[in-house]
Design a protein around this motif. Sequence first.
Motif, PDB file in Angstrom:
ATOM      1  N   PRO A 224      39.083   2.499 -21.704  1.00 51.14           N
ATOM      2  CA  PRO A 224      39.595   2.561 -20.196  1.00 51.14           C
ATOM      3  C   PRO A 224      40.466   1.724 -19.887  1.00 51.14           C
ATOM      4  CG  PRO A 224      37.299   1.842 -20.710  1.00 51.14           C
ATOM      5  CD  PRO A 224      37.920   2.164 -21.903  1.00 51.14           C
ATOM      6  N   SER A 225      40.609   0.618 -20.192  1.00 50.90           N
ATOM      7  CA  SER A 225      41.630  -0.519 -19.752  1.00 50.90           C
ATOM      8  C   SER A 225      43.008   0.175 -20.045  1.00 50.90           C
ATOM      9  CB  SER A 225      41.499  -1.764 -20.416  1.00 50.90           C
ATOM     10  OG  SER A 225      41.834  -1.919 -21.720  1.00 50.90           O
ATOM     11  N   LEU A 226      43.274   0.829 -21.018  1.00 50.08           N
ATOM     12  CA  LEU A 226      44.643   1.372 -21.287  1.00 50.08           C
ATOM     13  C   LEU A 226      45.057   2.359 -20.480  1.00 50.08           C
ATOM     14  CD1 LEU A 226      44.440   1.380 -25.304  1.00 50.08           C
ATOM     15  CD2 LEU A 226      45.678  -0.281 -23.721  1.00 50.08           C
ATOM     16  N   HIS A 227      44.056   3.247 -19.610  1.00 49.75           N
ATOM     17  CA  HIS A 227      44.541   4.170 -18.674  1.00 49.75           C
ATOM     18  C   HIS A 227      45.611   3.798 -17.505  1.00 49.75           C
ATOM     19  CE1 HIS A 227      40.418   6.419 -20.046  1.00 49.75           C
ATOM     20  NE2 HIS A 227      41.612   6.082 -21.099  1.00 49.75           N
ATOM     21  N   ASP A 228      45.469   2.430 -17.344  1.00 52.91           N
ATOM     22  CA  ASP A 228      46.084   1.534 -16.174  1.00 52.91           C
ATOM     23  C   ASP A 228      47.277   0.901 -16.674  1.00 52.91           C
ATOM     24  OD1 ASP A 228      46.907   1.390 -13.554  1.00 52.91           O
ATOM     25  OD2 ASP A 228      45.517  -0.368 -13.334  1.00 52.91           O
ATOM     26  N   LEU A 229      47.919   1.298 -18.087  1.00 60.41           N
ATOM     27  CA  LEU A 229      48.874   0.552 -18.839  1.00 60.41           C
ATOM     28  C   LEU A 229      50.116   0.575 -18.203  1.00 60.41           C
ATOM     29  CD1 LEU A 229      49.651  -1.108 -21.306  1.00 60.41           C
ATOM     30  CD2 LEU A 229      49.679   1.195 -22.639  1.00 60.41           C
ATOM     31  N   PHE A 230      50.488   1.806 -17.751  1.00 64.14           N
ATOM     32  CA  PHE A 230      51.763   2.031 -17.614  1.00 64.14           C
ATOM     33  C   PHE A 230      52.309   1.950 -15.966  1.00 64.14           C
ATOM     34  CE2 PHE A 230      50.543   5.079 -20.757  1.00 64.14           C
ATOM     35  CZ  PHE A 230      51.443   4.759 -21.704  1.00 64.14           C
ATOM     36  N   LEU A 249      41.896  11.023 -23.214  1.00 63.15           N
ATOM     37  CA  LEU A 249      42.348  10.519 -21.983  1.00 63.15           C
ATOM     38  C   LEU A 249      41.934  11.167 -20.806  1.00 63.15           C
ATOM     39  CD1 LEU A 249      44.737   8.724 -20.442  1.00 63.15           C
ATOM     40  CD2 LEU A 249      46.395  10.601 -20.892  1.00 63.15           C
ATOM     41  N   THR A 250      41.190  10.619 -19.776  1.00 62.48           N
ATOM     42  CA  THR A 250      40.737  11.393 -18.804  1.00 62.48           C
ATOM     43  C   THR A 250      41.255  10.893 -17.519  1.00 62.48           C
ATOM     44  OG1 THR A 250      39.042   9.595 -18.649  1.00 62.48           O
ATOM     45  CG2 THR A 250      38.483  11.489 -19.767  1.00 62.48           C
ATOM     46  N   PHE A 268      44.348  17.606 -22.800  1.00 65.13           N
ATOM     47  CA  PHE A 268      43.167  18.667 -22.148  1.00 65.13           C
ATOM     48  C   PHE A 268      42.054  18.030 -21.605  1.00 65.13           C
ATOM     49  CE2 PHE A 268      45.193  20.448 -26.144  1.00 65.13           C
ATOM     50  CZ  PHE A 268      46.047  21.518 -25.595  1.00 65.13           C
ATOM     51  N   GLN A 269      41.907  16.700 -21.775  1.00 60.04           N
ATOM     52  CA  GLN A 269      40.652  16.142 -21.274  1.00 60.04           C
ATOM     53  C   GLN A 269      41.022  15.200 -19.948  1.00 60.04           C
ATOM     54  OE1 GLN A 269      40.097  14.429 -24.985  1.00 60.04           O
ATOM     55  NE2 GLN A 269      37.988  15.225 -25.113  1.00 60.04           N
ATOM     56  N   LEU A 270      42.210  15.454 -19.339  1.00 60.16           N
ATOM     57  CA  LEU A 270      42.772  14.669 -18.464  1.00 60.16           C
ATOM     58  C   LEU A 270      41.941  15.043 -17.119  1.00 60.16           C
ATOM     59  CD1 LEU A 270      44.681  12.519 -17.477  1.00 60.16           C
ATOM     60  CD2 LEU A 270      46.392  14.315 -16.784  1.00 60.16           C
ATOM     61  N   GLU A 271      41.558  14.312 -16.167  1.00 58.67           N
ATOM     62  CA  GLU A 271      40.856  14.587 -14.951  1.00 58.67           C
ATOM     63  C   GLU A 271      41.515  14.081 -13.984  1.00 58.67           C
ATOM     64  OE1 GLU A 271      36.823  13.190 -15.368  1.00 58.67           O
ATOM     65  OE2 GLU A 271      36.402  14.301 -17.252  1.00 58.67           O
ATOM     66  N   ASN A 272      42.086  12.964 -13.829  1.00 59.65           N
ATOM     67  CA  ASN A 272      42.754  12.470 -12.852  1.00 59.65           C
ATOM     68  C   ASN A 272      44.291  11.718 -13.118  1.00 59.65           C
ATOM     69  OD1 ASN A 272      43.386  10.503 -10.791  1.00 59.65           O
ATOM     70  ND2 ASN A 272      41.444  10.600  -9.969  1.00 59.65           N
ATOM     71  N   LEU A 273      45.170  12.310 -12.354  1.00 60.11           N
ATOM     72  CA  LEU A 273      46.491  11.896 -12.545  1.00 60.11           C
ATOM     73  C   LEU A 273      47.072  11.375 -11.434  1.00 60.11           C
ATOM     74  CD1 LEU A 273      48.996  11.890 -14.513  1.00 60.11           C
ATOM     75  CD2 LEU A 273      49.390  14.211 -13.550  1.00 60.11           C
ATOM     76  N   ASP A 274      47.458  10.142 -11.475  1.00 58.57           N
ATOM     77  CA  ASP A 274      48.096   9.324 -10.227  1.00 58.57           C
ATOM     78  C   ASP A 274      49.360   8.873 -10.742  1.00 58.57           C
ATOM     79  OD1 ASP A 274      48.559   7.771  -7.939  1.00 58.57           O
ATOM     80  OD2 ASP A 274      46.956   6.472  -8.216  1.00 58.57           O
ATOM     81  N   ILE A 275      50.463   9.600 -10.022  1.00 60.09           N
ATOM     82  CA  ILE A 275      51.622   9.044 -10.392  1.00 60.09           C
ATOM     83  C   ILE A 275      52.224   8.496  -9.035  1.00 60.09           C
ATOM     84  CG2 ILE A 275      54.172   9.785 -11.115  1.00 60.09           C
ATOM     85  CD1 ILE A 275      52.605  12.101 -12.552  1.00 60.09           C
ATOM     86  N   VAL A 285      54.886  18.435 -16.764  1.00 56.93           N
ATOM     87  CA  VAL A 285      53.364  18.485 -17.004  1.00 56.93           C
ATOM     88  C   VAL A 285      53.030  19.593 -17.658  1.00 56.93           C
ATOM     89  CG1 VAL A 285      51.015  17.732 -16.398  1.00 56.93           C
ATOM     90  CG2 VAL A 285      52.986  16.534 -15.271  1.00 56.93           C
ATOM     91  N   ASN A 286      52.684  19.645 -18.809  1.00 56.65           N
ATOM     92  CA  ASN A 286      52.303  20.984 -19.590  1.00 56.65           C
ATOM     93  C   ASN A 286      51.074  21.169 -20.335  1.00 56.65           C
ATOM     94  OD1 ASN A 286      55.097  22.279 -18.917  1.00 56.65           O
ATOM     95  ND2 ASN A 286      55.667  20.501 -20.507  1.00 56.65           N
ATOM     96  N   SER A 287      50.122  22.271 -20.105  1.00 53.99           N
ATOM     97  CA  SER A 287      49.005  22.297 -20.505  1.00 53.99           C
ATOM     98  C   SER A 287      48.071  20.927 -20.489  1.00 53.99           C
ATOM     99  CB  SER A 287      49.208  22.617 -22.242  1.00 53.99           C
ATOM    100  OG  SER A 287      49.965  23.810 -22.387  1.00 53.99           O
ATOM    101  N   CYS A 288      47.674  20.405 -19.236  1.00 53.92           N
ATOM    102  CA  CYS A 288      46.785  19.323 -19.238  1.00 53.92           C
ATOM    103  C   CYS A 288      45.638  19.834 -18.100  1.00 53.92           C
ATOM    104  CB  CYS A 288      47.849  18.379 -18.600  1.00 53.92           C
ATOM    105  SG  CYS A 288      48.908  17.551 -19.625  1.00 53.92           S
ATOM    106  N   PHE A 289      44.711  18.827 -17.946  1.00 60.47           N
ATOM    107  CA  PHE A 289      43.482  18.816 -17.216  1.00 60.47           C
ATOM    108  C   PHE A 289      42.436  19.554 -18.138  1.00 60.47           C
ATOM    109  CE2 PHE A 289      47.401  18.035 -14.310  1.00 60.47           C
ATOM    110  CZ  PHE A 289      46.472  16.900 -13.720  1.00 60.47           C
ATOM    111  N   ASP A 290      41.244  18.990 -17.598  1.00 61.65           N
ATOM    112  CA  ASP A 290      39.958  19.600 -18.250  1.00 61.65           C
ATOM    113  C   ASP A 290      39.530  20.631 -17.291  1.00 61.65           C
ATOM    114  OD1 ASP A 290      37.549  19.938 -19.009  1.00 61.65           O
ATOM    115  OD2 ASP A 290      36.960  17.880 -19.431  1.00 61.65           O
ATOM    116  N   SER A 291      39.298  21.909 -17.918  1.00 59.00           N
ATOM    117  CA  SER A 291      38.845  22.955 -17.454  1.00 59.00           C
ATOM    118  C   SER A 291      37.445  22.971 -16.741  1.00 59.00           C
ATOM    119  CB  SER A 291      38.996  24.302 -18.073  1.00 59.00           C
ATOM    120  OG  SER A 291      40.490  24.239 -18.376  1.00 59.00           O
TER     121      SER A 291
END
Length: 533
Positions: A224-230, A249-250, A268-275, A285-291
Motif C-alpha cells: 500500500p505504501s507504493l500507491h502514493d509513490l508518484f 493496484l487498488t 482491472f483492480q483499480l478502485e480509486n484514481l487521484d490525478i 486511461v484504458n481498460s481500468c477499474f474494478d467492476s
Amino acid sequence: MKNKKIILMETRSVKKKRLLDEIYASFSCGEDHISDLPDAVIHQILFFLPIKSIAKLSVLSKRWKHMWHTFPDLDFTTINVPSTSTSSSDYNNSISKVSSNVYKKFHANCSSAGGADFIDQVLSFREKKSGIRVLRFRANLSFSHLNALIRGAVKHNVQELDVEVATNDYFNFPRSAINSDSLRVFKLKSKYPGFRLPPSSIMKNGFKNLFTLSLSCLIMYEQPSLHDLFTETSFPLLKKLSLDGCTGLTYLHVSCRVLENLILENCFQLENLDITCSKLEKLSVNSCFDSYSSGTEVKIVGPRLKSIVWSNNTITDQSCLENLTCLIEAFVGFFVLLEDLGAMKLRSVNDFLSGLSHSHSLVLENQSVEILSKNNHLAGISLRPFSKLRSLELHTGFHKHNIPGLANLFRSSPATNTLILKITNEHNIQRRKWNRDLWQLSNSGEERFWESQSNAMNSFLQHLKVVKIHGFSECESDVSLVKFLLKHGKVLQEMFLCVAELSKSRDSLHREKIKSQIMGFSKASCNAKIVFK
C-alpha cells in the motif's frame, strides 16, 4: 497506405545495403575516407544499421574496432530480424570485398554470439569511459542475469534503458537502476508472472533525474505504501509515466509536478484514481477499474490538460474532473452492462462528461449515447454545455431508444459545426425491419420528437455546417434525423451519407427513391450539398 509502408521499408533496406557497400568498398580500393571522420559522425552513420552489422564492421581495422566498442546506441532488438545486411546473398557479396582473414576473424569473434550472450559480450568489450546512450533488448533470461546486464549498463552511465524480459518466476525490480544518476528513460516490460517493486523508502530515494518511466506487468499486492509513490518528491523531473497491467493496484495517486503525459492500461483492480498535475497535457486511461467494488472514484485536476482518452473503463461511483480549461480533444468510452446502471453511476457519467465541457473536440464510443438516454429519465441531471465544442463524433447503435441521448448532446453543444455519426453494423442488422415509404411519413413518433426539440436545439442548428453519417440506412431513425437537420440547419453546407453495407445489398430501386427524396427535400429546405457514398 500499405503500399507506401512497403516502399518506405524497401527504401530503408536499400539505404542500409548501400551504406555497407560504401564502407567495404572504401577498404577494398585502399581509400578509407570514412575512417577519417570524427567519432561522433561515424557513430551517427552507424546508427542506421542493425547492431550485428556494426559488430561485423569492427573487424576491418583498429579504428573500426574502437568505433564498435564506443558505439553509444545499443539496440539488440534487431538481432533476430532478417535484413539484407546480415543474411542475404547481397551482403555475402559485399563482405567478400574484405580479405578472407578478416572474414574468418569476424566469425570467430561475433557470428556465434546471440541473444543475451551477445549482449554480455558487447558490454564486456566496451571501453571503460565510453558512455551508453541507449540500451534496448528483448530476452528470456534469469533475474540474476538481468541484474548483471543492468548493472553493467549503469556503470557505463546509460541514459535510456528499454528492456522486455521473460523469466521463469516473478522477480524484484533491479535496484541498480534506481540509484543511477545518468538514467533519463527507463522502460521495463515483463511477461507473466511479472515483477515487484522494492519498499517505498528505497524507491523514493532514487530516480531523481528520470524523465520517462514505463512499467508493464507490475505486481503490487500488499504494498500500500507504493500507491502514493508518484509524487513530486519521488520523481521531481518525471515528464512521462506509463503503467500497464498492474495487478493488486487498488489506489493510485499521481502528483508529479512536471508530468506531461500519463498512460494507464489494464489496471482491472483499480478502485480509486487521484490525478493532480499542474503541467499534465496528455492523459490516456484504458481498460481500468474494478467492476465489482463499491465506492470507486476518479478525480482529475489538470489545468493544462489538452488531450484525454478514456476508453473501455468501468464506470466509477463518483467522478470529479476539475479545472480542465485547456482541453482540446476528448475520447470517451465506458464498459458497462446497461441493465446494471443505477442512479449513482448515471450521475457519475454525467459529472465526468460535464468535466469535459471545455473540450473543442469530443468523441463518444458505443454505450455513451445509450447511457445518456437513460440519464434523460433522471430528474435534476443535465449535461453542462460544451460551449467550446466544434466537432462532435458519436459511435452508437442508432434506434429510437437512443434518440433522447442524442438530443441531450445536441442541446449541450451550442457552437458545434461538425457532427459525425458512426452507426455500428451489429445495430444496423437489428434496425432493418421497416419497409414503408419513409419520406411520405410526416407524422412518425421520431419525427414529432425531433420537431419538439427544434427550439431547445436552436443554437446547435444555427452553427452546424457539416454532417457525416457512416452506416446510413433507410430506417426511420436515420431518415427522420436527416430530414430534421436539413429542415432546420440554416447554415448547413455539406451532408455526407455513407450507406451501410447491408443497406447496399437491399432493393436498389427503393434505395434510389430514398436518395432522390433526400435530394429533393434538401433543395426545398436549404442549400446544403448532399454526398452519397
